[in-house]
Design an enzyme around this catalytic site. Structure first.
Site, mmCIF file in Angstrom:
data_model
loop_
_atom_site.group_PDB
_atom_site.id
_atom_site.type_symbol
_atom_site.label_atom_id
_atom_site.label_comp_id
_atom_site.label_asym_id
_atom_site.label_seq_id
_atom_site.Cartn_x
_atom_site.Cartn_y
_atom_site.Cartn_z
ATOM 1 N N GLY A 13 0.833 -1.203 0.000
ATOM 2 C CA GLY A 13 0.000 0.000 0.000
ATOM 3 C C GLY A 13 0.859 1.239 0.000
ATOM 4 O O GLY A 13 1.699 1.436 -0.869
ATOM 5 N N LYS A 78 3.489 24.765 -2.302
ATOM 6 C CA LYS A 78 4.942 24.838 -2.481
ATOM 7 C C LYS A 78 5.272 25.559 -3.779
ATOM 8 O O LYS A 78 4.899 25.098 -4.859
ATOM 9 C CB LYS A 78 5.542 23.425 -2.493
ATOM 10 C CG LYS A 78 7.044 23.388 -2.752
ATOM 11 C CD LYS A 78 7.550 21.963 -2.877
ATOM 12 C CE LYS A 78 9.021 21.925 -3.288
ATOM 13 N NZ LYS A 78 9.510 20.549 -3.505
ATOM 14 N N GLU A 342 15.349 17.124 -4.307
ATOM 15 C CA GLU A 342 14.437 17.902 -5.151
ATOM 16 C C GLU A 342 13.027 17.290 -5.202
ATOM 17 O O GLU A 342 12.283 17.508 -6.157
ATOM 18 C CB GLU A 342 15.011 18.035 -6.561
ATOM 19 C CG GLU A 342 16.137 19.063 -6.679
ATOM 20 C CD GLU A 342 15.625 20.507 -6.730
ATOM 21 O OE1 GLU A 342 14.396 20.702 -6.756
ATOM 22 O OE2 GLU A 342 16.466 21.427 -6.745
ATOM 23 N N THR A 344 11.575 14.282 -5.617
ATOM 24 C CA THR A 344 11.211 13.542 -6.824
ATOM 25 C C THR A 344 10.611 12.162 -6.556
ATOM 26 O O THR A 344 10.180 11.493 -7.503
ATOM 27 C CB THR A 344 12.453 13.369 -7.721
ATOM 28 O OG1 THR A 344 13.530 12.814 -6.950
ATOM 29 C CG2 THR A 344 12.884 14.697 -8.312
#
Length: 509
Positions: A13, A78, A342, A344
């Site tokens: 999950g 953000k 960053e 990702t």
């Protein structure tokens, strides 16, 4: 005959599993049964997560209401990342989600600024980034899609609680027909004739079969590695950090619409503001410091009281040698890991499941599809890898062994080419599906002190007076917009506040 898939099993999950389930629930034919198997006894790595703007398109594609999503996940907005101490110890710069102004007569914003600089104007490039200026003023409002508006040239992502996001996606996916089974898997059964996965055996003896499997079981890769022995390629020589301490703390004001990454002696520290708390972590290299020292550094630099005991996460930067192997794909931590500098991790999940749907198979296996899928996903990993390495390589710090190592560490030829090109003329070559486009590369190069030797010669098409007037106008528009918009906290309070966010206000009232 099409020989269509009739059943898909998702193993695991968490964010990866439920993002996969939600995507499948709106994309595959209704006749296809999607079953997610997870065990509530197995913990997930759920911390305050930061994302990149592509998450908005994923949420929209699967039918999420943004305000409901923000409330349910304690999310904030953000506009980018502020980097502190990267490049040199007193350095601060901003990687914003947006360009440094529009192109003008097919001349890039960077080329315009670089020519302005050659004329003696010392206005920093960051001053022309609307996303950076809004963020640093703690302002937020969604961009205007009208290209004539001064508010169109930026984007945004989210900070949210990853465990709450998974829970929200679960409700969404189950409402659209995804089935869930709370169980532990004790075995994986392969077909004798070709080694494909036939079924999984549960601890209680039940057997669940499917035509295709999605491995979201985390670092262990229960299917992709445990059963299919796919292998893993280690990129630690490029990105040497391999540990992270994570701990939430009480939220403090102001509520900033950006992530903060602060370089430390042997790594860096993240700060991710949510509506109900602040997420913090210290990513570090065990080759250059010990776990206790890294924890001490993190705890000494919190700006609020800790809310839980710190959690240690160990990882090896790299990727699974095949993201698609036989009748199984892997995503999330099962597919690989590139450190969170960053933000990702969730984007990789999104990209991989979207790519899978583009290559959606039948039960008749195609090696050509598998090979092309793996080639394209690996290319995405490599481009993000290069972008992350760039942050470490462009530094002059001498206060720790990690930074001294990074100055001379080996880097991929693909990154060296990009560095050489930008250093010469300020150009960055990107591909259509790159996670980070030209403005992002420009922000890191410029923020860490790289100014191109020359500017685009086409910029000389503008006269000096015209150039200066254009750039002054851009600065004036940014200042006007910044003054008019509400604070980040005000925007959330008006449009998408959670109960936890409103509690302090209600208590004061």
């Amino acid at each position: 005959m099409q020989n269509p898939i009739s059943r898909i099993i998702i193993v695991g999950g968490g964010t990866a599993g439920w993002m996969s389930a939600a995507a499948l629930s709106v994309a595959v034919p209704k006749e296809v049964e999607v079953l997610l198997i997870e065990s509530e006894e197995i913990g997930i790595i759920g911390v305050g997560e930061a994302t990149v703007p592509a998450i908005r398109f994923f949420n929209d594609h699967i039918g999420l209401n943004e305000a409901e999503f923000v409330r349910a996940t304690e999310a904030t907005f953000k506009l980018g990342i502020e980097f502190r101490g990267w490049g040199h110890e007193t350095n601060r710069y901003f990687h914003g989600f947006g360009d440094f102004g529009d192109d003008h007569q097919a001349i890039s914003a960077y080329a315009l600024w670089r020519r302005l600089r050659s004329l003696g104007d010392q206005t920093p490039l960051e001053a022309f980034s609307l996303s950076a200026q809004l963020a640093l003023a703690d302002r937020f409002f969604p961009p205007n899609p009208d290209p004539r508006s001064p508010m169109h040239n930026y984007n945004y992502a989210f900070h949210f609680d990853a465990s709450l996001y998974a829970r929200f996606l679960r409700r969404h996916a189950e409402a659209r027909g995804v089935k869930r089974l709370n169980a532990k898997i004790s075995g994986v059964n392969l077909r004798s004739e070709d080694g494909f996965i036939e079924s999984v055996t549960l601890e209680d003896g039940r057997v669940e079969a499917a035509d295709f499997f999605i491995d979201c079981s985390g670092f262990r890769g229960l299917l992709i590695e445990g059963a299919l022995k796919t292998g893993y390629t280690d990129w630690s020589h490029y990105l040497p950090v391999d540990r992270a301490w994570a701990v939430p703390c009480e939220r403090t004001d102001p509520l900033q619409p950006y992530t903060v990454s602060t370089a430390r002696e042997a790594g860096w520290q993240w700060r991710i503001p949510l509506q109900h708390r602040t997420g913090n972590g210290h990513v570090f290299s065990s080759n250059f410091t010990d776990e206790q020292s890294a924890l001490d550094t993190l705890m000494a630099n919190l700006d609020g009281a800790p809310l839980k005991d710190p959690m240690l996460i160990r990882f090896t930067t790299g990727y699974r040698n095949k993201f698609w192997n036989k009748n199984c794909i892997c995503t999330g931590l099962a597919s690989g890991f590139i450190e969170p500098l960053e933000s990702t991790s969730i984007n990789f999940i999104q990209n991989l499941i979207v790519r899978f749907l583009e290559f959606y198979p039948s039960r008749s296996h195609s090696q050509a599809i598998e090979d092309e899928f793996n080639r394209m996903v690996l290319r995405e990993y490599e481009r993000v890898r290069d972008f992350i390495i760039l942050h470490y390589r462009l530094n002059t710090r001498q206060d720790g062994e990690l930074w001294r190592y990074c100055v001379d560490m080996p880097i991929p030829d693909s990154l060296q080419t990009r560095m050489d090109l930008f250093a010469h003329c300020g150009r960055v070559i990107t591909e259509d599906r790159d996670t980070f486009k030209l403005p992002s590369w420009t922000a890191i190069f410029n923020g860490q002190g790289v100014v191109s030797d020359i500017y685009d010669p086409l910029a000389d098409r503008l006269g000096e007076f015209e150039l200066r007037s254009l750039m002054r106008q851009r600065l004036a528009e940014i200042e006007k917009v910044t003054q008019q918009l509400p604070s980040h906290a005000e925007f959330i309070a008006r449009h998408c506040a959670s109960e936890a966010f409103l509690k302090p206000v209600m208590a004061q009232a």
